[in-house]
Design a protein around this motif. Sequence first.
Motif, PDB file in Angstrom:
ATOM      1  N   ALA A  18     118.690  61.538  58.578  1.00 38.24           N
ATOM      2  CA  ALA A  18     118.303  61.716  57.144  1.00 38.24           C
ATOM      3  C   ALA A  18     118.949  62.746  56.458  1.00 38.24           C
ATOM      4  O   ALA A  18     119.010  62.952  55.298  1.00 38.24           O
ATOM      5  CB  ALA A  18     117.688  60.440  56.801  1.00 38.24           C
ATOM      6  N   ARG A  19     117.872  63.494  56.679  1.00 32.89           N
ATOM      7  CA  ARG A  19     118.298  65.271  56.508  1.00 32.89           C
ATOM      8  C   ARG A  19     119.326  65.545  56.757  1.00 32.89           C
ATOM      9  O   ARG A  19     120.341  66.355  55.699  1.00 32.89           O
ATOM     10  CB  ARG A  19     117.430  66.110  57.354  1.00 32.89           C
ATOM     11  N   ALA A  20     120.386  65.388  58.068  1.00 28.95           N
ATOM     12  CA  ALA A  20     121.371  65.632  58.103  1.00 28.95           C
ATOM     13  C   ALA A  20     122.387  65.358  56.943  1.00 28.95           C
ATOM     14  O   ALA A  20     123.442  65.731  56.621  1.00 28.95           O
ATOM     15  CB  ALA A  20     121.947  65.790  59.693  1.00 28.95           C
ATOM     16  N   LEU A  24     124.836  66.572  55.291  1.00 35.01           N
ATOM     17  CA  LEU A  24     126.547  67.007  54.848  1.00 35.01           C
ATOM     18  C   LEU A  24     126.913  66.208  53.006  1.00 35.01           C
ATOM     19  O   LEU A  24     128.209  67.113  53.374  1.00 35.01           O
ATOM     20  CB  LEU A  24     126.823  65.568  55.804  1.00 35.01           C
ATOM     21  N   ARG A  25     126.388  65.719  53.049  1.00 36.60           N
ATOM     22  CA  ARG A  25     126.715  65.023  51.334  1.00 36.60           C
ATOM     23  C   ARG A  25     126.876  66.035  50.509  1.00 36.60           C
ATOM     24  O   ARG A  25     127.445  65.425  49.600  1.00 36.60           O
ATOM     25  CB  ARG A  25     125.733  63.850  51.009  1.00 36.60           C
ATOM     26  N   GLU A  26     126.264  67.227  50.419  1.00 37.18           N
ATOM     27  CA  GLU A  26     126.150  68.194  49.286  1.00 37.18           C
ATOM     28  C   GLU A  26     127.043  69.240  49.729  1.00 37.18           C
ATOM     29  O   GLU A  26     127.560  70.452  49.811  1.00 37.18           O
ATOM     30  CB  GLU A  26     124.613  68.637  49.846  1.00 37.18           C
ATOM     31  N   GLY A  41     129.098  71.361  62.210  1.00 34.88           N
ATOM     32  CA  GLY A  41     129.836  70.204  61.570  1.00 34.88           C
ATOM     33  C   GLY A  41     129.651  69.929  60.508  1.00 34.88           C
ATOM     34  O   GLY A  41     128.880  70.930  59.491  1.00 34.88           O
ATOM     35  N   ALA A  42     130.726  69.618  59.561  1.00 32.09           N
ATOM     36  CA  ALA A  42     130.861  69.391  57.837  1.00 32.09           C
ATOM     37  C   ALA A  42     131.515  68.239  57.603  1.00 32.09           C
ATOM     38  O   ALA A  42     132.767  67.644  58.976  1.00 32.09           O
ATOM     39  CB  ALA A  42     131.582  70.711  57.590  1.00 32.09           C
ATOM     40  N   ALA A 135     126.901  57.144  61.243  1.00 37.95           N
ATOM     41  CA  ALA A 135     125.698  57.255  59.726  1.00 37.95           C
ATOM     42  C   ALA A 135     126.963  57.696  58.453  1.00 37.95           C
ATOM     43  O   ALA A 135     126.148  57.927  57.297  1.00 37.95           O
ATOM     44  CB  ALA A 135     124.852  57.524  59.680  1.00 37.95           C
ATOM     45  N   PHE A 136     127.175  59.031  58.817  1.00 38.32           N
ATOM     46  CA  PHE A 136     127.978  59.904  57.366  1.00 38.32           C
ATOM     47  C   PHE A 136     129.480  59.602  57.436  1.00 38.32           C
ATOM     48  O   PHE A 136     130.315  59.268  56.612  1.00 38.32           O
ATOM     49  CB  PHE A 136     127.891  61.668  57.880  1.00 38.32           C
TER      50      PHE A 136
END
Length: 337
Positions: A18-20, A24-26, A41-42, A135-136
């Motif tokens: 969840a933190r990751a 990534l969303r930011e 990763g990005a 998740a992302f």
Amino acid sequence: MHAPRTNEGPPPSDPAIARAVARLREGGLVAFPTETVYGLGADALNEAAVARVFAVKGRPSRNPLIVHVADAAAARPLVASWPEAAERLARAFWPGPLSIVLPKSAAVPALVTGGGPNVALRCPDHPVALSLLRAFGPLVGPSANRSGRVSPTTAAHVREAFPDAAEVLLLDGGACRAGIESTVVSLVGDRPRVLRPGIIGKERLAGVLGTAVDGPTGPTPGDGAFDSPGQLESHYAPAAPARLCDAADLAEILDAGGRIAVLGPAALVVAEPHRLYAIPSDAMGYAAGLYAALREADRRRPDLIAVVAPWTYAEDPTDPVWEAVADRLRRACRPGR
Ligand code: TXA
Ligand code: MG
């Protein structure tokens, strides 16, 4: 690297995942484990995030990034079309150490592909990577090292290169099993072509595709046919000069003086001030241990790292994985040094 592991790995609610995802969303960076090496990763669809990857790695902007996906369904929107050959390869080898190059769709920013028309796609076989991707969504994931240096196969290797957790969030998934980067195969053009050798050899690809597979052709800088810029010579390189030799040359190298770090079989006897860094002599074991051994050898700042060519003493010198190992060793042993 074998059967899909759809039920393994932390759930999206896992605090680290969840933190990751939040990072990534930011538009931030998250280093994540894969079965080959750690990736930086990005968000593959966020240009600013992708630009940050190039900046932080010090990577030349024309060297394209591999896009990591959770499965073949997630790959499809990223390509102009998904040919039968891609379907076959994905079914046979994903999740696994194979990157497939295809013409990109408009969804993929030009920055990701180094301005080129094609994108490399890979579904990594690691439970943490797969959880993150599910998740992302799609992530660019170059090896999490400074450009030109040895790829990281542990979380500690990543932290050495990127010590600031505010810059790079790190997911620790233990040591990478395969240890060298994925095979990159291009399905653009008349015949499938390996651009970077890896654990999955040409013969296995040809077997699944039912057609001949070309390359790698060993491109050199300045060569017009140079289409996988990451295949520049002098890549994957330790700080100390490194040299590939056979057991016969070794005595002479050691006698010439200095402090030599020797990468070789455990049975080799090396006297002070030189030092032996033993490495398994089967191809898979060698690949898995190679980068950690190079880093370990480098740490003492030797005058030279002498790598005894493993295929000269291997139990099975015909193992196709040696082709990939030889490729990495050739690059680690920089010409002219
Ligand atoms: O195993 C791996 O592939 C690791 C893990 C993290 O997945 N990633 C990795 O990425 O090795 P990187 O960026 O260090 O190496 C990518 C290689 C480079 O040689 C690059 O030039 C080539 O793949 N590549 C990427 N996209 C390409 C494209 N569109 N066309 C041709 N070559 C491409
Ligand atoms: Mg790399």
